[in-house]
Scaffold this motif. Structure first.
Motif, short mmCIF file in Angstrom:
data_model
loop_
_atom_site.label_atom_id
_atom_site.label_comp_id
_atom_site.label_asym_id
_atom_site.label_seq_id
_atom_site.Cartn_x
_atom_site.Cartn_y
_atom_site.Cartn_z
N ASP A 109 0.81 -1.22 0.00
CA ASP A 109 0.00 0.00 0.00
C ASP A 109 0.84 1.27 0.00
O ASP A 109 0.33 2.35 -0.29
N THR A 110 2.14 1.16 0.32
CA THR A 110 3.01 2.34 0.26
C THR A 110 4.12 2.14 -0.76
O THR A 110 5.22 2.68 -0.63
N TRP B 227 1.54 4.50 -5.61
CA TRP B 227 1.54 5.95 -5.75
C TRP B 227 1.37 6.36 -7.21
O TRP B 227 0.62 7.30 -7.53
N HIS C 266 -2.40 4.76 -8.49
CA HIS C 266 -3.62 4.93 -7.69
C HIS C 266 -3.53 6.11 -6.73
O HIS C 266 -4.13 6.10 -5.66
N ARG C 267 -2.78 7.11 -7.12
CA ARG C 267 -2.55 8.23 -6.20
C ARG C 267 -3.87 8.93 -5.87
O ARG C 267 -4.64 9.28 -6.76
N LEU D 83 -2.59 7.82 0.95
CA LEU D 83 -2.34 6.70 0.05
C LEU D 83 -2.71 5.38 0.72
O LEU D 83 -3.36 4.52 0.10
N GLN D 84 -2.36 5.23 1.96
CA GLN D 84 -2.68 3.99 2.67
C GLN D 84 -4.19 3.80 2.80
O GLN D 84 -4.71 2.69 2.64
N ARG E 78 -6.46 4.97 0.76
CA ARG E 78 -6.98 4.63 -0.57
C ARG E 78 -6.75 3.15 -0.90
O ARG E 78 -7.65 2.45 -1.40
#
Length: 636
Positions: free
Chosen positions: A273-274, A279, A282-283, A296-297, A299
């Protein structure tokens, strides 16, 4: 045409193994020191077996290496077949003889030829890579051997030190076996500035991971480390943001190395996820004051497979045909969960009903005398009595123990007897002290010791080692001779007449070992010839007193009895007796065997009383012949 770009070298190794299974050649670039390769460990095991052929365990360890290629069943069969194991031990003994006489590289070349190493290694999936590593290691060992002239133990120690502290010099960097028609495997860092028609980036899904205790971050213009401030949580987030930024930069490096096509693997991967693809693909929308990493996490936790595919489909459409999203090949063949077996399963193990014959072995003075001192006693001098360290002026205060003892043995092995005070002798002393980690301040005392030992009169007839030229001496004479079967009680009956004033002879309870048959093995420090007679000399560095005056006859006799050195020199005497029988025309023990000297190096001083530090014995002919016969015939 193809390159696989990874974050870490272990990932490259995984790819190389998988490609090897499919018969696809691949080479790794910039994989660090050759001393970190598996082949370095195999080379160490081979060298240890060749240097210590008395150790069945070392030889079996070397045989199990891929280089020699023996499986467990092969080694077990060899161990059960006495003749076959004898042949194997003698083969390693020949390698040792070549190493001693002609150097390491001559020995290794013989191993390559006799053991069919090239064909065996090249038949492996990554054989070319591994053979290149072996030859690279051999070259480095040869350079060290030629430059420093170390003993077997010294060269082994250098290799072990190089493995434990592998540097990053150009000389030790792993070499390419060949890059013709081979897939290139390299790190993303190492690929900067290069391009390839086709690029694969299989491991970009790794999330930003930072050690929560020991981490670095940037503050202002420089790096900083937080070791427990009140802002540690915020600094940890900053470090993770910087790690994500670095991952995104490497993503850019990876995909821009491709001239024609680039393959990425992406999906709902644990802890991704990071990651950089998260990023890039799927930012989330990030408002003022938002923490980009946290958004971000959030999402990625909610996105699910449908949301991920939707984002990728949108990216594919925006690319105008330059990006294609497709499932990984083979997805349809993934197996589901295995059904549990119902009912109780009865387990059993095979039972061994055979008998292991432990009587056949390669024996030595050390193994026979071990029960008297301690298991595994070395055939080297013990520390003896402890005294305060001297001021470098008196060799009696020289450090004691196995390593210092080996150092003194090496000095006498390499010294030219007829020139004990020459610059070459000083160079030998200086190099030996350095390699054994002994304070260089002992150089002058060691040089004085060498001069004293070489000039001392060993008997009343004027015998001195400085008069023994190179053609009349043999250092570290190795021997093997057959043992038909011996027991401690019969051996003591033969040797029981040895007199050791103040300490007794070989008493009935002195030796305890199981019956032995096989071979007797050992090394004689020095065999030399003087006036037509042959003598044995053994260097003893035992520290018995705080000055040379303490090395009188009574003290030496007690030391001889304590460590069963009487047993040792009788074993040596039989070895020399047999050797001379086969090599010297008209040999007679009475005419040609001169005797045995045990030279206690710290106590010898030509200016002191005659015989101080010098133990001499000449075993009777009848005893040597009886012992020789017993070793040949055993208990009948």
């Amino acid at each position: 045409d193809m390159a696989v770009l990874v974050r870490r070298h272990d990932q490259a190794a995984r790819i190389r193994r998988e490609l090897g299974k499919l018969g696809i050649p691949a080479v790794e670039y910039g994989t660090g020191s050759v001393f970190l390769s598996a082949e370095a460990g195999e080379m160490e095991r081979l060298m240890r077996a060749v240097s210590d052929v008395a150790s069945d365990r070392s030889i079996k360890s070397a045989l199990s290496c891929d280089m020699l290629g023996y499986g467990a069943a092969d080694i077990d069969r060899m161990g059960r077949d006495g003749a076959l194991w004898e042949e194997t031990v003698l083969r390693f003994a020949r390698y040792r003889e070549i190493w001693t006489g002609r150097g390491f590289i001559a020995m290794f070349r013989r191993v390559l030829e006799d053991e069919n190493v090239y064909a065996r290694m090249l038949s492996l999936p990554d054989g070319e890579r591994r053979m290149t590593n072996l030859l690279h290691l051999a070259e480095l060992l040869h350079r060290r051997d030629a430059a420093a002239r170390p003993s077997h133990e010294g060269l082994l120690r250098w290799l072990a030190d190089s493995i434990s502290d592998a540097g990053d010099s150009d000389e030790t960097q792993i070499r390419l076996e060949t890059d013709d028609d081979a897939v290139k495997l390299m790190t993303l860092h190492g690929s900067k500035g290069l391009q390839f028609p086709v690029v694969f980036c299989p491991f970009l899904y790794r999330g930003a991971k930072v050690d929560s205790v020991d981490f670095l971050f940037h503050r202002g213009e420089g790096p900083a480390m937080d070791i427990g401030s009140v802002d540690m949580k915020e600094h940890l987030k900053q470090a993770m943001r910087e790690e994500l930024a670095e991952s995104v930069r490497l993503l850019y490096v990876g995909i821009t190395r491709a001239k024609c096509r680039c393959y990425l693997a992406w999906g709902l991967v644990n802890n991704s996820d990071t990651s950089a693809p998260a990023w890039a693909f799927h930012r989330p929308e990030i408002g003022p004051g938002d923490d980009a990493l946290e958004r971000l996490q959030e999402r990625m936790k909610k996105i699910g497979e449908e949301g991920m595919l939707a984002d990728l489909a949108a990216l594919e459409q925006r690319s105008g045909g330059s990006i294609r999203v497709s499932p990984l090949p083979g997805q349809e063949h993934r197996r589901g969960p295995v059904a549990r077996r119902q009912g109780k399963i009865e387990l059993s193990c095979p039972r061994f009903g055979g008998r292991i014959d432990t009587g056949w072995s390669v024996a030595s003075y050390s193994s026979l005398a071990a029960s008297h001192e301690r298991p595994g006693v070395a055939d080297r001098d013990t520390a003896g009595v402890s005294f305060p360290r001297g001021e470098f002026s008196d060799i009696a205060g020289f450090p004691a123990g196995t390593a210092p003892g080996s150092c003194l043995h090496e000095i006498f092995e390499k010294t030219e007897f007829t020139r004990p005070g020459s610059p070459e002798t000083i160079d030998v002393i200086r190099d030996s002290l350095r390699r054994y980690g002994i304070d260089p301040g002992w150089e002058a005392a060691a040089a004085t010791m060498v001069r004293r030992v070489m000039t001392a009169r060993l008997n009343g007839a004027g015998l001195a080692l400085m008069n023994i030229g190179g053609r009349d001496r043999l250092a570290e004479m190795e021997f093997y001779y057959p043992l038909a079967g011996i027991t401690p009680r019969r051996l003591e009956l033969i040797l029981g007449g040895i007199e050791a004033p103040g300490a007794g002879g070989l008493s009935a309870e002195g030796l305890e070992f199981s019956p032995r048959r096989g071979f007797m093995h050992g090394f004689i420090d020095l065999v030399f010839r003087w006036e037509g007679k042959y003598y044995i000399a053994d260097w003893k560095s035992n520290r018995l007193a705080d000055s040379a005056a303490g090395y009188g006859a009574d003290v030496m006799e007690k030391e001889m009895a304590l460590h069963r050195y009487h047993l040792q020199y009788h074993i040596y005497a039989v070895a020399l007796h047999r050797y001379l029988e086969t090599r010297l025309a008209g040999y007679r023990y009475a005419d040609h065997f001169g005797g045995v000297f045990y030279l206690f190096l710290r106590g010898i001083d030509p200016e002191g009383p005659a015989g101080r530090g010098i133990f001499f014995s000449r075993p009777g002919e009848s005893r040597i012949e009886e012992l020789d016969r017993y070793f040949r015939e055993g208990d009948r």
